[in-house]
Design a protein around this motif. Structure first.
Motif, PDB file in Angstrom:
ATOM      1  N   THR A  48     -50.599 -32.884   6.459  1.00  0.00           N
ATOM      2  CA  THR A  48     -49.613 -33.086   7.524  1.00  0.00           C
ATOM      3  C   THR A  48     -48.624 -31.917   7.523  1.00  0.00           C
ATOM      4  N   THR A  49     -47.773 -31.919   8.522  1.00  0.00           N
ATOM      5  CA  THR A  49     -46.723 -30.898   8.653  1.00  0.00           C
ATOM      6  C   THR A  49     -45.395 -31.634   8.814  1.00  0.00           C
ATOM      7  N   PRO A  50     -44.736 -32.001   7.697  1.00  0.00           N
ATOM      8  CA  PRO A  50     -43.522 -32.804   7.791  1.00  0.00           C
ATOM      9  C   PRO A  50     -42.296 -32.044   8.296  1.00  0.00           C
ATOM     10  N   LYS A  51     -42.309 -30.719   8.224  1.00  0.00           N
ATOM     11  CA  LYS A  51     -41.118 -29.979   8.638  1.00  0.00           C
ATOM     12  C   LYS A  51     -41.506 -28.653   9.281  1.00  0.00           C
ATOM     13  N   VAL A  52     -40.894 -28.373  10.432  1.00  0.00           N
ATOM     14  CA  VAL A  52     -41.049 -27.089  11.110  1.00  0.00           C
ATOM     15  C   VAL A  52     -39.685 -26.690  11.649  1.00  0.00           C
ATOM     16  N   ARG A  57     -37.558 -15.492  17.963  1.00  0.00           N
ATOM     17  CA  ARG A  57     -37.036 -14.218  18.483  1.00  0.00           C
ATOM     18  C   ARG A  57     -37.357 -13.161  17.433  1.00  0.00           C
ATOM     19  N   PRO A  58     -37.456 -11.898  17.832  1.00  0.00           N
ATOM     20  CA  PRO A  58     -37.689 -10.872  16.825  1.00  0.00           C
ATOM     21  C   PRO A  58     -36.588 -10.920  15.764  1.00  0.00           C
ATOM     22  N   GLY A  59     -36.982 -11.040  14.510  1.00  0.00           N
ATOM     23  CA  GLY A  59     -36.038 -11.168  13.413  1.00  0.00           C
ATOM     24  C   GLY A  59     -35.699 -12.597  13.063  1.00  0.00           C
ATOM     25  N   GLY A  60     -36.088 -13.540  13.906  1.00  0.00           N
ATOM     26  CA  GLY A  60     -35.809 -14.954  13.647  1.00  0.00           C
ATOM     27  C   GLY A  60     -36.701 -15.506  12.550  1.00  0.00           C
ATOM     28  N   SER A  61     -36.178 -16.479  11.845  1.00  0.00           N
ATOM     29  CA  SER A  61     -36.940 -17.057  10.736  1.00  0.00           C
ATOM     30  C   SER A  61     -37.804 -18.216  11.206  1.00  0.00           C
ATOM     31  N   THR A  62     -38.772 -18.534  10.390  1.00  0.00           N
ATOM     32  CA  THR A  62     -39.639 -19.681  10.617  1.00  0.00           C
ATOM     33  C   THR A  62     -39.917 -20.340   9.273  1.00  0.00           C
ATOM     34  N   LEU A  63     -39.982 -21.642   9.277  1.00  0.00           N
ATOM     35  CA  LEU A  63     -40.354 -22.385   8.082  1.00  0.00           C
ATOM     36  C   LEU A  63     -41.292 -23.504   8.508  1.00  0.00           C
ATOM     37  N   VAL A  64     -42.490 -23.475   7.966  1.00  0.00           N
ATOM     38  CA  VAL A  64     -43.467 -24.529   8.207  1.00  0.00           C
ATOM     39  C   VAL A  64     -43.838 -25.103   6.848  1.00  0.00           C
ATOM     40  N   VAL A  65     -43.613 -26.400   6.694  1.00  0.00           N
ATOM     41  CA  VAL A  65     -43.939 -27.079   5.444  1.00  0.00           C
ATOM     42  C   VAL A  65     -45.158 -27.954   5.683  1.00  0.00           C
ATOM     43  N   MET A  66     -46.218 -27.681   4.915  1.00  0.00           N
ATOM     44  CA  MET A  66     -47.415 -28.511   4.982  1.00  0.00           C
ATOM     45  C   MET A  66     -47.441 -29.397   3.741  1.00  0.00           C
ATOM     46  N   ALA A  67     -48.063 -30.570   3.883  1.00  0.00           N
ATOM     47  CA  ALA A  67     -48.166 -31.505   2.760  1.00  0.00           C
ATOM     48  C   ALA A  67     -49.610 -31.964   2.622  1.00  0.00           C
ATOM     49  N   ASP A  68     -50.073 -32.024   1.369  1.00  0.00           N
ATOM     50  CA  ASP A  68     -51.433 -32.499   1.126  1.00  0.00           C
ATOM     51  C   ASP A  68     -51.480 -34.031   1.145  1.00  0.00           C
ATOM     52  N   GLU A  69     -52.637 -34.578   0.843  1.00  0.00           N
ATOM     53  CA  GLU A  69     -52.839 -36.029   0.902  1.00  0.00           C
ATOM     54  C   GLU A  69     -51.935 -36.790  -0.057  1.00  0.00           C
ATOM     55  N   ASN A  70     -51.493 -36.145  -1.129  1.00  0.00           N
ATOM     56  CA  ASN A  70     -50.620 -36.789  -2.110  1.00  0.00           C
ATOM     57  C   ASN A  70     -49.144 -36.603  -1.806  1.00  0.00           C
ATOM     58  N   GLY A  71     -48.844 -35.899  -0.714  1.00  0.00           N
ATOM     59  CA  GLY A  71     -47.453 -35.668  -0.347  1.00  0.00           C
ATOM     60  C   GLY A  71     -46.842 -34.420  -0.972  1.00  0.00           C
ATOM     61  N   THR A  72     -47.625 -33.678  -1.743  1.00  0.00           N
ATOM     62  CA  THR A  72     -47.128 -32.425  -2.304  1.00  0.00           C
ATOM     63  C   THR A  72     -46.894 -31.437  -1.167  1.00  0.00           C
ATOM     64  N   GLU A  73     -45.691 -30.875  -1.119  1.00  0.00           N
ATOM     65  CA  GLU A  73     -45.317 -29.997  -0.010  1.00  0.00           C
ATOM     66  C   GLU A  73     -45.510 -28.533  -0.371  1.00  0.00           C
ATOM     67  N   TYR A  74     -45.908 -27.769   0.643  1.00  0.00           N
ATOM     68  CA  TYR A  74     -46.147 -26.340   0.508  1.00  0.00           C
ATOM     69  C   TYR A  74     -45.356 -25.620   1.603  1.00  0.00           C
TER      70      TYR A  74
END
Length: 160
Positions: A48-52, A57-74
């Motif tokens: 899943t993707t619990p957080k985005v 914009r050029p220079g703007g940040s991005t954060l995408v957090v993926m989680a496996d079946e056990n809820g471990t976040e990446y």
């Protein structure tokens, strides 16, 4: 269902995924820039993707957090390098926002979106820093995973 295209990489350290997506360019671009939509398709299921968080914009940040079946976040922090609405997005994990260098850059992604009669010719080019990073991405399942999430993106767009 998306249609596969055969597009060659530009160089030895690049992986490419190309598809025809049955959705207009504006929708596909929005699917890549709207955090609410990204949460619905970005990770290959059953992940899943619990957080985005995006600052598109050029220079703007991005954060995408993926989680496996056990809820471990990446968490996957990055930064946009180029933004051309409805045409092109370029982002990298070499920076984590505010031009702060990451500890281990892995790739820069160039996404292009081209209208072809109401559908979108979508090309994702993942440029890796070296052959080892490219090989690691292949081992992680680049073609299967990116193909799966592209189909998930198309399904989410059809539902909206």
């Amino acid at each position: 269902m998306t249609t596969k295209l055969d597009i060659a990489p530009d160089n030895d350290n690049q992986l490419v995924l190309a598809r025809i997506i049955d959705a207009p360019v504006e929708q596909v671009y929005r699917g890549w820039t709207d955090p609410v939509l990204m949460k619905k398709w970005f990770a290959p299921r059953p992940w899943t993707t619990p957080k985005v968080v995006t600052d598109v914009r050029p220079g703007g940040s991005t954060l995408v957090v993926m989680a496996d079946e056990n809820g471990t976040e990446y968490p996957n922090p990055g930064q946009y390098l180029e933004v051309v609405p409805n045409k092109k997005l370029v982002f990298t994990d070499a920076y984590t926002g505010d031009w702060q260098a990451s500890e281990k850059p892995f790739m820069t992604v160039t996404l292009t979106f081209e209208d072809i009669g109401g559908k979108t010719r979508y090309i994702a080019r993942c440029q890796h820093w070296n052959a080892e990073d490219k090989a690691a991405h292949v081992q992680m399942g680049f073609h299967e995973g990116w193909g799966m999430v592209t189909e998930q993106l198309e399904a989410v767009l059809k539902a909206h």
